[in-house]
Each structure stands twice: as structure tokens, then as C-alpha cells.
Design a protein around this motif. Sequence first.
Motif, mmCIF file in Angstrom:
data_model
loop_
_atom_site.group_PDB
_atom_site.id
_atom_site.type_symbol
_atom_site.label_atom_id
_atom_site.label_comp_id
_atom_site.label_asym_id
_atom_site.label_seq_id
_atom_site.Cartn_x
_atom_site.Cartn_y
_atom_site.Cartn_z
ATOM 1 N N GLU A 86 5.897 57.896 63.965
ATOM 2 C CA GLU A 86 6.214 56.641 63.578
ATOM 3 C C GLU A 86 7.787 56.771 63.618
ATOM 4 N N ASN A 87 8.296 55.636 64.349
ATOM 5 C CA ASN A 87 9.573 55.595 64.291
ATOM 6 C C ASN A 87 10.362 56.844 64.601
ATOM 7 N N GLY A 88 9.815 57.451 65.919
ATOM 8 C CA GLY A 88 10.422 58.712 66.439
ATOM 9 C C GLY A 88 10.097 59.865 65.647
ATOM 10 N N LYS A 89 9.497 60.081 64.433
ATOM 11 C CA LYS A 89 9.314 61.065 63.887
ATOM 12 C C LYS A 89 7.777 61.476 63.547
ATOM 13 N N LEU A 90 7.613 62.577 63.647
ATOM 14 C CA LEU A 90 6.228 63.238 63.495
ATOM 15 C C LEU A 90 5.719 62.599 62.070
#
Length: 117
Positions: A86-90
Amino acid sequence: MKKFWVMLMAVAAGVLLNGCGYFSQYDNFDNSARLRTGMSMDEVRSIMGEPLDATFSKPDVWFYYIETRWHDGQSTIDECMPLVFENGKLAGWGKNYYTDRELNKRTYERPQIDGLK
């Protein structure tokens, strides 16, 4: 000459098994223990390697082969572990996390019927 053919067969068998992901399934499962929520996609890629091709993976969900269920030489979604971003984060990983996320994404609205509130 016989040694040559034995060696050639051993190399061919190794390439075939490695190409099927036979050995990498264990690496992927072991490597997943090093994952932490909040990791960037690059950090995850450095631990897990490249996800499976676009057959299953999406920009925000990557799949990694972890379990042999069918000995047909193909990776199916039930043999894979999803990693959700989500939003480039795990955000999380595993079949339970992925299933819960997909179910929660669906919103059920009560149908509007004229004259009823």
C-alpha cells in the motif's frame, strides 16, 4: 564417453528442476521470515528477488512460489504467497492477509428502493 553422458544428464536435470522453481520454493518461504511491514518495494525485492510474472502479480500485490501442490511444472496461485503493498510499502503477506484484504475491499451497499428508507 559414458561419463560425458552422465554429466550431461545431471546438468540437464538440475536445469529442469531449478527452472520449475523446485528449489526456490524453500528459499522464498525461508526469506519471507525476514520481511517486515513498512518495507519498501526495493527492500522486499532485495530479500525475495523478483516476483512471479504478470500472470498473478499486480503493481500492489506480488506473488512468490512457495509450495508444490501439483507436479505439472506450472506455478498456480494456490502454490504462491502474496505480498501486499500500500503506497509502495509492504502492508502484509500470506494467503490469510490477502484474502481478508480482498474481502474488506468490497463494500456492500443496501439497495435503494423507491419509497422505502
